[in-house]
Enzyme design. Sequence first.
Site, PDB file in Angstrom:
ATOM      1  N   CYS A  65       0.842  -1.196   0.000  1.00  0.00           N
ATOM      2  CA  CYS A  65       0.000   0.000   0.000  1.00  0.00           C
ATOM      3  C   CYS A  65       0.878   1.247   0.000  1.00  0.00           C
ATOM      4  CB  CYS A  65      -0.902  -0.009   1.226  1.00  0.00           C
ATOM      5  SG  CYS A  65      -2.046   1.398   1.301  1.00  0.00           S
ATOM      6  N   ASP A  67       0.431   3.790   1.697  1.00  0.00           N
ATOM      7  CA  ASP A  67       0.396   4.395   3.032  1.00  0.00           C
ATOM      8  C   ASP A  67       1.822   4.620   3.546  1.00  0.00           C
ATOM      9  OD1 ASP A  67       0.208   4.568   6.021  1.00  0.00           O
ATOM     10  OD2 ASP A  67      -1.925   4.250   5.620  1.00  0.00           O
ATOM     11  N   ARG A  69       3.008   4.715   6.375  1.00  0.00           N
ATOM     12  CA  ARG A  69       3.372   4.042   7.625  1.00  0.00           C
ATOM     13  C   ARG A  69       3.905   2.629   7.418  1.00  0.00           C
ATOM     14  NH1 ARG A  69      -2.367   4.644  10.369  1.00  0.00           N
ATOM     15  NH2 ARG A  69      -2.900   4.085   8.205  1.00  0.00           N
ATOM     16  N   HIS A 121      -2.338  -3.832   5.110  1.00  0.00           N
ATOM     17  CA  HIS A 121      -2.189  -3.457   6.520  1.00  0.00           C
ATOM     18  C   HIS A 121      -3.548  -3.101   7.097  1.00  0.00           C
ATOM     19  CE1 HIS A 121      -2.709   0.980   5.970  1.00  0.00           C
ATOM     20  NE2 HIS A 121      -2.288   0.697   4.750  1.00  0.00           N
ATOM     21  N   CYS A 124      -6.289   0.312   6.770  1.00  0.00           N
ATOM     22  CA  CYS A 124      -6.057   0.837   5.417  1.00  0.00           C
ATOM     23  C   CYS A 124      -7.180   1.797   5.019  1.00  0.00           C
ATOM     24  CB  CYS A 124      -5.984  -0.320   4.425  1.00  0.00           C
ATOM     25  SG  CYS A 124      -5.727   0.192   2.708  1.00  0.00           S
TER      26      CYS A 124
END
Length: 240
Positions: A65, A67, A69, A121, A124
């Site tokens: 992803c 993202d 993080r 994750h 999400c």
Amino acid sequence: MSTTENNKNGKAAIDTNVLKLAQSDSYNTLIKNNSQWVERKLEEDADYFTNLAKGQSPEVLWIGCADSRVPANEVTGTKPGEVFVHRNIANVVVHSDMNMLSVLDYAVNVLKVKHVIVAGHYGCGGVAAALSNKQFGIIDNWLRHIKDVYRLHANELDRITDLTQKQNRLVELNVSEQVYNLCKTSIIQNAWMDRHDLEVHGWVINLGTGLIKDLKVTSSNPHNLGYVYEFDNINAVAQH
């Protein structure tokens, strides 16, 4: 004198000088951090960048992803050059996505990676957005692929009343479906005809603990894909 003024609606306007200063500070911090990182690496190993520039030989392709993080190297404790990475919203594998397919082809056929990992994750945002009925803009077209995953598993998901649990389960199901989508590509299937060391895996990262959950959907051959998805060898006579 402050540059903040009231706009036509009577609300305080943004002080553009302060905003530009903050933007400049955050940008300059990146450059400063880079210099400090280079210094630390050279202190550890004077030949670090000389060796890094010689090339890469990763054994892993990470499809994760976007993202911020979930950086692949941080999550897996690996070094630069050890993981080849492709990222998009909600780690989706779309058969018409030439970006993803190009990365996959290069990783499998040039770099000869041994593991392709779809890494989702919990928490999400893309999955959460796909579960809603809101319009977000052009991303709605991308989220439709996740909505399709929901449609396939609606009987299970509709029984989950807690929204967080439902989102987390869709995260897992989405990863599993994307592993399946990877295995359906001609890139993976043709590689399996020539190699026996290539595996496709599905992971979910728990941001609250940092730990990886292996979904146990690893595939190393096309035999569980179903008749219409499993390709014959190009040079073989069709047996079906």
